[in-house]
Design an enzyme around this catalytic site. Structure first.
Site, PDB file in Angstrom:
ATOM      1  N   ASP A  20     -88.012 -11.297-104.050  1.00 24.36           N
ATOM      2  CA  ASP A  20     -87.451 -12.031-102.911  1.00 24.36           C
ATOM      3  C   ASP A  20     -85.950 -11.812-102.912  1.00 24.36           C
ATOM      4  O   ASP A  20     -85.400 -11.389-103.917  1.00 24.36           O
ATOM      5  CB  ASP A  20     -87.656 -13.541-103.114  1.00 24.36           C
ATOM      6  N   LYS A  21     -85.326 -12.152-101.827  1.00 21.34           N
ATOM      7  CA  LYS A  21     -83.878 -12.009-101.788  1.00 21.34           C
ATOM      8  C   LYS A  21     -83.178 -13.321-102.142  1.00 21.34           C
ATOM      9  O   LYS A  21     -82.461 -13.403-103.134  1.00 21.34           O
ATOM     10  CB  LYS A  21     -83.428 -11.558-100.393  1.00 21.34           C
TER      11      LYS A  21
END
Ligand code: ATP
Length: 911
Positions: free
Chosen positions: A337-338
């Site tokens: 995920d960012k």
């Protein structure tokens, strides 16, 4: 305890009572909850909200189980036989060897269990409760009947609850009812005889909220919950095994069987062919079996894994499933995920675009220090009406809270994106508490990744209704037809203008959020998706900065160097994702794929592009699942991160599912193999590093143990087959086994990962643990041991030394050579001729020192001499023993050099 009895009796029919009656009967308050004093008193009365742990095997049983082992059976049979023959010394030695073995195994297993227990304790469940009118996060164990709890999608239900209010609430109750479809929950009471699966107003401990929100009251805790009643059925067998361990265990058993057969053959050959006395040959066969069976193998493997898990936990990576430790070493792709994982998740609004202006905002973090500027001039909500409405929306369409800590710093409770909007509103001069007071919230649609928006319904005290929404610009734009203010300065929506603005913000790496609102009739009390279809006025676009984590930038580099591809899968905008990806070194010069584009591809096409693209934006949890599948179909071993309830399928499917410890839901954690206590990408890199080190340690241990066992066995076999005087008596073989096997090798479990472990390619998942190279190394070192010990023995007897002296020297040679070879074994291919290589592992040095002391005692103390027939050695003789050990050390290093030279760049050396 009269009160408890009442609660128990009534626990059967909570579902027939109205929510308000339930709250009243439990003497609670749905808005203020219990007081903390009452909660304490009830905790004393009802006990902690937990199920009793599955009974642990007692220490005594654990000790007894150490005797359940093929080697021990062989030795016990032998001890019985020698006792019958009246050979008490041999019986004593055999029994001592059996007991030493059991004690070592017992201690090792205890250490492994301790490490596992400590890790289990790190995954305790937390829950949100209302006490004294305040929301608190507490350990679920401290819940008591009467507590008011709030739940959201992804939460695990912490106790048995009666629903007070629920919104779009669905709960998966498979663990209780076996029904895998989530059940919709509503607050109305149901009939007394409704089965468990149809008690729609009840939430049961251990089940998972798959969507919606709820406020509910605790009616039963601990063993009094439905789960508690059937908990005996659910007690899981704790597994401390992995495919690799099973493989080794199987290998060990086959090897043991082969060795027993070989020992029997030796006995028959020795007695019938060579005419040795049966009693002596019997003991020899037993000693042979004892020396060659690698009995410590499975125990040390488990210890190595458990110690490795503890090392990972110290670095914030908590392993939930043991096999993940091995799989981590062969991971070829990490999908991350960012937000919060690759970035810091410390958000600040930096820019704000309205229909006519672009404002800049100063300050960092959640401190409301800073201001809002228009063309360089400071503005506030008071002197800039267009700002006032935006700030109001930012405060009201928001679940976060900012509060001051004891040390005066500002702390955020809630979602960082919302925290940023709140801090922005304060910078415009707005007081959030006053705004909330003036326009209380009547209803809300909480933020979920799939919808990419949040909506709230408010009513002011002049009977006006108002809906605010905020979310991804393209989602919000679809709902708007006007821009400007809600009541004045309205113009028709200029979609092109807003898209350009959004793109410009995103290209700067800013996260873009659109804010809109619409007026509704006062009678409206609920907001649904139907209300969000149209009629909104777009107020502004906020550009929020979320800087990359410095350590993530370094970790991405390390992973790439280790032959691991890093892919970013984010719900954020394509341009924002690409800009942040560039700063992190992910997807440089490669195209970015959006969720919509993923949808347009079929599985084969996706499989083709998935290796070429590193940044996936506007992706939803379903896309994650497809990406994992496509990567696996392309032969990759995938680690995938996730936090939401809908990430669970992708986490389960991935080879290593990684859940976020801080912002992750319980649903995601349950589906994962590993939990990141700090949500940090760098932690995954660290876990891979430690995982590779653990696998290496297991290999090192095998490469140490097999040839040392093999060496002893060869010495005995060679003497029997060449009809030489036996260089080692049976008791002496058992002595060697007692002082060296397992104890010396255990030091390798503490070996730190080698410095270049992250410069190698990932291990091929199907690569066999025991390769041809390993077989060669085992054979070579075993032969060296045999030549050294037998050679010295023959030389000494030829020179006229006594049999006792020659045998003491042979025993000391084997023990000494094992000490030297332990140092060789610290690196499989690399030379140990460096300060780090020779002295880098304190455990190795301690093990060697202890072993040396024991061996000196063996030669020079009276009782040992009486037991084992040993004798004191002169300094000159010790020197010869040491020389042989040193010769083996040098030979082993030379072999490594040749291997390195022969196979430069070949896979065998790279790993
Ligand atoms: P990740 O990179 O971990 O997937 P993300 O925050 O980029 O995280 P989501 O959380 O799925 O992805 O958010 C997707 C989009 O939803 C964001 O780009 C933003 O436009 C919008 N959004 C995020 N948080 C909120 C919120 N609290 N309220 C409304 N909209 C939000």
């Amino acid at each position: 305890m009269p009160k408890q009895k009442t609660a128990n009796k009534r626990a059967t029919n909570w579902h027939t009572l109205a929510a308000a009656d339930t709250v009243a009967r439990l003497s609670s308050d749905r808005h203020h909850g219990l007081s903390s004093g009452e909660a304490r008193a009830r905790l004393k009365q009802y006990g902690r909200n937990r199920l009793p742990r599955p009974p642990k095997r007692s220490a005594f049983i654990r000790f007894l189980l150490q005797f359940h082992n093929i080697l021990i059976y062989v030795m016990l049979t032998a001890a019985g036989t020698t006792a019958m023959l009246g050979d008490w010394v041999d019986t004593g030695v055999l029994l001592a060897a059996v007991i030493v073995n059991a004690i070592i195994g017992f201690i090792q297993e205890g250490k492994a269990e301790q490490a596992m227990d400590a890790i289990r304790g790190m995954l305790s469940l937390h829950t949100t409760v209302i006490r004294d009118g305040k929301r608190l996060e507490i350990e679920a164990e401290k819940l008591v009947p009467g507590d008011i709890v709030t739940l959201a999608s992804g939460d695990k239900v912490p106790a048995d609850l009666r629903l007070i209010t629920g919104k779009s609430l669905r709960v998966n109750e498979a663990i209780l009812t076996g029904e895998s479809e989530a059940v919709e929950k509503t607050a109305g009471p149901v009939l007394n005889d409704a089965p468990l699966g149809e008690r729609f107003c009840m939430l049961f401990s251990g089940t998972l909220v798959t969507s919606g929100q709820a406020s509910a009251i605790v009616v039963a805790t601990g063993l009094r919950t439905e789960l508690g009643r059937i908990s005996s059925l659910l007690r899981q067998v704790r597994s401390t095994t992995t495919p690799l361990l099973r493989q080794i265990d199987r290998f060990g058993r086959w090897l043991a069987l082969a060795i027993v057969l070989l020992s029997i053959a030796t006995f028959i050959v020795g007695v019938l062919w060579h005419g040795h006395p049966p009693k002596e040959m019997f003991m020899m066969a037993v000693a042979l079996a004892a020396s060659a069976i690698p009995e410590g193998l499975p125990a040390i493997m488990t210890i190595t894994l458990a110690l490795g898990m503890r090392r990972m936990a110290k670095r914030h990576a908590i392993i939930r499933h043991l096999p993940a430790v091995e799989t981590l070493g062969s991971v070829t792709v990490i999908c991350s995920d960012k937000t919060g994982t690759l970035t810091r998740n410390e958000m600040t609004v930096q820019k704000l675009a309205t229909a006519d202006h672009v404002f800049t905002v100063s300050g960092v973090g959640y401190e409301p220090d800073g201001g809002v500027y228009l063309n360089g001039a400071a503005v506030t909500a008071d002197n800039c009406p267009e700002l006032e409405e935006i700030a109001r929306a930012a405060v009201l369409c928001n679940d976060a809270q900012l509060h001051r800590d004891a040390d005066e710093s500002w702390q955020l409770a809630g979602d960082p994106t919302e925290g940023a909007l709140l801090a922005f509103a304060v910078k415009t001069g707005k007081d959030p508490a006053w705004e909330r007071e003036k326009r209380p919230r009547t209803d809300a649609i909480p933020f979920e990744s799939e919808h990419r928006l949040m909506a709230t319904l408010h009513h002011d005290h002049k009977d006006n209704g108002l809906i605010f929404v905020k979310g991804a610009p393209e989602r919000i734009l679809e709902m708007c037809d006007r821009q400007g203010g809600l009541q004045q300065n309205q113009t028709t929506l200029d979609t092109g203008y807003w898209l350009r603005r959004a793109q410009a913000f995103a290209a700067d790496g800013l996260r873009v959020l659109a804010i809109a609102g619409k007026l509704v009739e006062d009678s409206k009390r609920e907001v649904s998706f139907a209300d969000l279809e149209n009629g909104f006025t777009l107020l502004a676009l906020a550009g929020i900065i979320d800087p990359p984590r410095e350590e993530a930038i370094a970790a991405v580099k390390t992973c790439v160097g280790a032959g691991i591809r890093v892919k970013m899968i984010t719900g954020d905008h394509v341009d924002t994702a690409q800009a942040i990806g560039e700063r992190l070194g992910i997807g440089l010069g490669k195209p970015t794929l959006s969720g919509a584009q993923i949808e347009a591809l079929n599985d084969e096409q996706l499989q083709e592009v998935v290796l070429e693209v590193d940044v996936f934006a506007r992706a939803s949890p379903e896309h994650k699942l497809r990406l994992v599948e496509a990567l696996q179909a392309a032969g990759q071993v995938v680690a995938m991160t996730g936090d939401g309830v809908n990430d669970a399928p992708a986490l389960k499917r991935a080879d290593v599912g990684v859940a976020m410890g801080l912002k992750g839901t319980e649903a995601a954690k349950e589906a994962s193999d590993m939990v990141l206590a700090d949500d940090n990408f760098a932690t995954i890199g660290n876990a891979v590093y430690v995982g590779r080190g653990i696998y290496d340690n297991i290999q090192k241990f095998i490469l140490f143990m097999l040839p040392t066992n093999g060496g002893e066995a060869l010495v005995v076999l060679a003497a029997i087959f060449f009809e030489l005087t036996l260089p080692l008596t049976p008791a002496q073989v058992l002595w060697i086994n007692m002082v060296t096997s397992s104890t010396l090798g255990l030091a390798l479990a503490f070996e730190r990962p080698e410095r270049d472990v992250m410069l190698k390619k990932p291990r091929a998942p199907k690569e066999p643990l025991l390769s041809w190279f390993f077989a060669w190394r085992v054979l070579m070192v075993s032969t060296l041991f045999m030549i050294g010990a037998l050679g010295l023995f023959l030389w000494e007897t030829q020179r006229g030394s006594s049999l006792e002296t020659a045998r003491t020297m042979a025993v000391s040679t084997v023990v000494g050579a094992e000490m030297f070879y332990l140092i060789n074994s610290r690196y499989i291919y690399k030379s140990v001729l460096s300060l780090e290589g020779l002295f880098g592992n304190a455990y190795v040095l301690i093990a060697i020192a202890a072993c040396a002391a024991l061996q000196i005692a063996y030669a020079h103390t009276g009782p040992m001499q009486a037991l084992f027939g040993s004798t004191g050695l002169s300094p000159n003789e010790w020197l010869k023993v040491a020389c042989v050990g040193f010769f083996i050390f040098v030979a082993a290093e030379l072999e490594k050099a040749v291997i390195r030279w022969l196979f430069v760049g070949v896979a065998v050396v790279r790993r």
